[in-house]
Scaffold this motif. Structure first.
Motif, mmCIF file in Angstrom:
data_model
loop_
_atom_site.group_PDB
_atom_site.id
_atom_site.type_symbol
_atom_site.label_atom_id
_atom_site.label_comp_id
_atom_site.label_asym_id
_atom_site.label_seq_id
_atom_site.Cartn_x
_atom_site.Cartn_y
_atom_site.Cartn_z
ATOM 1 N N LEU A 1 40.572 47.590 44.771
ATOM 2 C CA LEU A 1 40.659 47.884 46.201
ATOM 3 C C LEU A 1 42.094 47.754 46.694
ATOM 4 C CD1 LEU A 1 39.141 48.497 48.829
ATOM 5 C CD2 LEU A 1 38.936 46.043 49.154
ATOM 6 N N LEU A 2 42.832 46.788 46.174
ATOM 7 C CA LEU A 2 44.212 46.597 46.611
ATOM 8 C C LEU A 2 45.087 47.798 46.258
ATOM 9 C CD1 LEU A 2 46.247 44.718 47.924
ATOM 10 C CD2 LEU A 2 46.661 43.711 45.696
ATOM 11 N N LEU A 3 44.901 48.370 45.093
ATOM 12 C CA LEU A 3 45.656 49.568 44.723
ATOM 13 C C LEU A 3 45.301 50.759 45.603
ATOM 14 C CD1 LEU A 3 45.621 49.423 40.834
ATOM 15 C CD2 LEU A 3 47.538 49.045 42.356
ATOM 16 N N MET A 4 44.050 50.850 45.997
ATOM 17 C CA MET A 4 43.645 51.935 46.883
ATOM 18 C C MET A 4 44.268 51.766 48.264
ATOM 19 S SD MET A 4 39.684 52.332 45.753
ATOM 20 C CE MET A 4 39.310 53.584 46.950
ATOM 21 N N LEU A 5 44.322 50.540 48.763
ATOM 22 C CA LEU A 5 44.935 50.290 50.068
ATOM 23 C C LEU A 5 46.437 50.553 50.032
ATOM 24 C CD1 LEU A 5 43.067 47.065 51.198
ATOM 25 C CD2 LEU A 5 42.775 49.369 52.083
ATOM 26 N N GLY B 1 51.045 59.887 46.448
ATOM 27 C CA GLY B 1 50.160 58.886 47.027
ATOM 28 C C GLY B 1 48.702 59.263 46.866
ATOM 29 N N LEU B 2 48.381 60.536 47.080
ATOM 30 C CA LEU B 2 47.006 60.987 46.869
ATOM 31 C C LEU B 2 46.612 60.918 45.397
ATOM 32 C CD1 LEU B 2 46.668 64.060 49.245
ATOM 33 C CD2 LEU B 2 45.727 61.783 49.529
ATOM 34 N N PHE B 3 47.566 61.249 44.533
ATOM 35 C CA PHE B 3 47.303 61.185 43.096
ATOM 36 C C PHE B 3 47.046 59.744 42.653
ATOM 37 C CE2 PHE B 3 48.934 61.056 38.665
ATOM 38 C CZ PHE B 3 47.999 61.894 38.098
ATOM 39 N N SER B 4 47.857 58.809 43.144
ATOM 40 C CA SER B 4 47.636 57.405 42.779
ATOM 41 C C SER B 4 46.366 56.862 43.410
ATOM 42 C CB SER B 4 48.837 56.557 43.179
ATOM 43 O OG SER B 4 48.957 56.509 44.584
ATOM 44 N N PHE B 5 45.986 57.389 44.577
ATOM 45 C CA PHE B 5 44.717 56.983 45.183
ATOM 46 C C PHE B 5 43.539 57.433 44.330
ATOM 47 C CE2 PHE B 5 41.153 57.790 48.093
ATOM 48 C CZ PHE B 5 40.990 56.508 48.600
ATOM 49 N N LEU C 1 43.501 46.191 59.341
ATOM 50 C CA LEU C 1 42.060 46.302 59.116
ATOM 51 C C LEU C 1 41.741 46.360 57.622
ATOM 52 C CD1 LEU C 1 39.305 46.636 60.473
ATOM 53 C CD2 LEU C 1 39.671 49.096 60.369
ATOM 54 N N GLY C 2 42.540 47.084 56.863
ATOM 55 C CA GLY C 2 42.339 47.140 55.418
ATOM 56 C C GLY C 2 42.540 45.789 54.750
ATOM 57 N N VAL D 1 50.676 56.929 51.560
ATOM 58 C CA VAL D 1 50.404 58.232 52.187
ATOM 59 C C VAL D 1 50.780 58.196 53.662
ATOM 60 C CG1 VAL D 1 48.524 59.781 52.861
ATOM 61 C CG2 VAL D 1 48.658 58.942 50.527
ATOM 62 N N VAL D 2 50.503 57.085 54.336
ATOM 63 C CA VAL D 2 50.849 56.956 55.751
ATOM 64 C C VAL D 2 52.363 56.983 55.936
ATOM 65 C CG1 VAL D 2 50.812 55.333 57.685
ATOM 66 C CG2 VAL D 2 48.728 55.828 56.462
ATOM 67 N N VAL D 3 53.098 56.338 55.046
ATOM 68 C CA VAL D 3 54.571 56.368 55.125
ATOM 69 C C VAL D 3 55.091 57.784 54.897
ATOM 70 C CG1 VAL D 3 56.670 55.565 53.972
ATOM 71 C CG2 VAL D 3 54.891 53.952 54.558
ATOM 72 N N ALA D 4 54.484 58.499 53.966
ATOM 73 C CA ALA D 4 54.897 59.894 53.733
ATOM 74 C C ALA D 4 54.596 60.759 54.948
ATOM 75 C CB ALA D 4 54.191 60.439 52.496
ATOM 76 N N LEU D 5 53.457 60.550 55.574
ATOM 77 C CA LEU D 5 53.144 61.299 56.796
ATOM 78 C C LEU D 5 54.104 60.951 57.926
ATOM 79 C CD1 LEU D 5 49.247 61.196 56.859
ATOM 80 C CD2 LEU D 5 50.711 63.160 56.443
ATOM 81 N N PHE D 6 54.500 59.684 58.010
ATOM 82 C CA PHE D 6 55.476 59.283 59.016
ATOM 83 C C PHE D 6 56.808 59.973 58.775
ATOM 84 C CE2 PHE D 6 58.920 56.405 60.285
ATOM 85 C CZ PHE D 6 58.686 56.364 61.648
#
Length: 95
Positions: free
Chosen positions: A26-30, A15-19, A71-72, A36-41
């Motif tokens: 902007l949509l790809l960044m979001l 996720g960080l690599f794709s970011f 918000l994003g 990344v949030v799903v991986a952290l979950f």
């Protein structure tokens, strides 16, 4: 359990690599940030399952991640209405 932790770490770094690579839209960044949030979950879930703790913090984490996603998307809609596209190069963020 170790497979779950390894998979979540792999998801986090991908996720960080794709970011980092998807800085054009902007949509790809979001979407990368949500990945990344799903991986952290998943990492948090495996940590709490390993120690047999309560899952109340997971509900708070999910609530905050949903707020972050909303918000994003609202920022994306605002920029699409203002500029007409989601290219990061066309946004004049410094006024």
């Amino acid at each position: 359990m170790m497979i779950l932790v390894g998979a979540s770490l792999f998801m986090y770094f991908m996720g960080l690599f794709s970011f980092c690579l998807g800085r054009k839209h902007l949509l790809l960044m979001l979407l990368s940030l949500e990945f990344v949030v799903v991986a952290l979950f998943l990492m948090l879930y495996s940590y709490l399952c390993f120690y047999d703790w309560e899952f109340y913090f997971l509900m708070i984490f999910l609530t905050m991640s949903v707020c972050e996603g909303a918000l994003g998307l609202s920022v994306l809609v605002l920029l699409m209405r203002t500029y007409g596209n989601n290219y990061m190069i066309s946004f004049n963020l410094l006024w």
